[in-house]
Design an enzyme around this catalytic site. Structure first.
Site, PDB file in Angstrom:
ATOM      1  CG  MET A  36      51.173  37.497  61.450  1.00  0.00           C
ATOM      2  SD  MET A  36      51.967  37.528  59.823  1.00  0.00           S
ATOM      3  CE  MET A  36      53.606  36.917  60.245  1.00  0.00           C
ATOM      4  CG  MET A 136      60.002  42.589  64.456  1.00  0.00           C
ATOM      5  SD  MET A 136      59.713  40.799  64.352  1.00  0.00           S
ATOM      6  CE  MET A 136      59.508  40.568  62.574  1.00  0.00           C
ATOM      7  N   GLY A 141      55.172  40.680  58.994  1.00  0.00           N
ATOM      8  CA  GLY A 141      53.991  40.386  58.211  1.00  0.00           C
ATOM      9  C   GLY A 141      54.125  39.200  57.286  1.00  0.00           C
ATOM     10  CG  PHE A 142      54.161  38.923  54.006  1.00  0.00           C
ATOM     11  CD1 PHE A 142      53.163  38.092  53.521  1.00  0.00           C
ATOM     12  CD2 PHE A 142      53.908  40.274  54.124  1.00  0.00           C
ATOM     13  CE1 PHE A 142      51.927  38.614  53.150  1.00  0.00           C
ATOM     14  CE2 PHE A 142      52.680  40.805  53.760  1.00  0.00           C
ATOM     15  CZ  PHE A 142      51.683  39.975  53.274  1.00  0.00           C
ATOM     16  N   GLY A 143      56.863  35.843  55.839  1.00  0.00           N
ATOM     17  CA  GLY A 143      58.098  35.077  55.912  1.00  0.00           C
ATOM     18  C   GLY A 143      58.890  35.215  54.625  1.00  0.00           C
ATOM     19  N   GLY A 144      60.122  34.743  54.661  1.00  0.00           N
ATOM     20  CA  GLY A 144      60.944  34.701  53.462  1.00  0.00           C
ATOM     21  C   GLY A 144      61.573  36.015  53.053  1.00  0.00           C
ATOM     22  CG  ASP A 174      60.805  36.824  63.824  1.00  0.00           C
ATOM     23  OD1 ASP A 174      61.065  36.255  62.755  1.00  0.00           O
ATOM     24  OD2 ASP A 174      59.661  36.851  64.321  1.00  0.00           O
ATOM     25  N   GLY A 175      63.527  37.299  61.451  1.00  0.00           N
ATOM     26  CA  GLY A 175      63.395  37.788  60.094  1.00  0.00           C
ATOM     27  C   GLY A 175      64.650  37.602  59.275  1.00  0.00           C
ATOM     28  N   GLY A 176      64.580  36.755  58.269  1.00  0.00           N
ATOM     29  CA  GLY A 176      65.719  36.562  57.380  1.00  0.00           C
ATOM     30  C   GLY A 176      66.890  35.836  57.991  1.00  0.00           C
ATOM     31  N   GLY A 196      62.564  30.618  59.935  1.00  0.00           N
ATOM     32  CA  GLY A 196      61.425  30.003  59.288  1.00  0.00           C
ATOM     33  C   GLY A 196      61.798  29.274  58.019  1.00  0.00           C
ATOM     34  CB  SER A 197      62.389  30.513  54.570  1.00  0.00           C
ATOM     35  OG  SER A 197      61.181  31.236  54.453  1.00  0.00           O
TER      36      SER A 197
END
Length: 224
Positions: A36, A136, A141-144, A174-176, A196-197
């Protein structure tokens, strides 16, 4: 349909990235790297020098997701450095066909990413140029962040589009992605899951990868 899990180091400890990569090396299929630039997305993470350093130590193939302006300029360099897969955003690429072909020309898999609000149909003609389509499931832009269920119909349409072309293209989300959401995404047709998280905040990251894989495989079968 083979299920692949790609832990995202965006949620890892940046002071010990090599160790964090090693923690999932026996269970993960890919290592997802979110690049990023604080321009295309409102966050600044890491770039090509860090990726080059990681490539010297990691044993899992690297999946580089470029959330940056001017990916046409930078994407081929990530492939040349040794990344196994390089994904650019449709919203940022000015010459997507050329860039995707240059990524492939360097021996990497070429991916095209679409944000939640970007219509799949606007880029359907580019699908034959890619090895992986990334949808997406959060705003990048952000994880979590929380998984956006509004993307599920788009995942289903993407799976139908891929199937119509022979079914060889991977469909990544990708995401959540977590134990609470991976089944919904798999039932809709996704086969590559960035987590990720839910991996790196777990007590045992390797076991978390295995759990996500088992859930996704079960849901993929039931979703057929």
């Amino acid at each position: 349909m083979a299920i692949r899990i790609s832990p995202s180091i965006l949620s890892a400890d940046f002071a010990h990235l090599a160790d964090e990569a090693a923690a999932v090396s026996d269970t993960a299929d890919w290592l997802h790297v979110d690049v990023m630039d604080n321009h295309f997305v409102p966050n600044l993470t890491l770039g090509l020098p860090v990726v080059e350093s990681l490539l010297k130590t990691v044993t899992v193939p690297m999946d580089c997701h470029l959330m940056i302006e001017d990916p046409d300029r930078w994407a081929p360099a990530y492939a040349e450095a040794g990344a196994g897969s390089v994904t650019v955003h449709a919203e940022a690429a000015r010459s997507p066909v050329r860039t995707l072909r240059e990524i492939r020309g360097q021996g990497a898999r070429a991916g095209l990413a679409l944000n939640p609000g970007t219509a799949l149909e606007s880029y359907a003609d580019l699908v034959p140029e890619v090895d992986m389509l990334l949808l997406m499931t959060v705003e990048p832009g952000f994880g979590g962040q929380r998984f956006l269920d509004i993307v599920l119909p788009k995942i289903r349409r993407a799976r139908e589009l891929i199937a119509a072309g022979g079914g060889s293209i991977w469909l990544q989300v990708d995401g959540g992605i977590s134990e609470e959401t991976v089944e919904r995404a798999a039932e809709a047709g996704a086969d590559v899951f960035v987590a990720g998280s839910s991996v790196y905040k777990a007590e045992d990251p390797a076991a978390a990868v295995q759990s996500l894989r088992a859930q996704a495989e079960k849901a993929a079968v039931s979703g057929k």
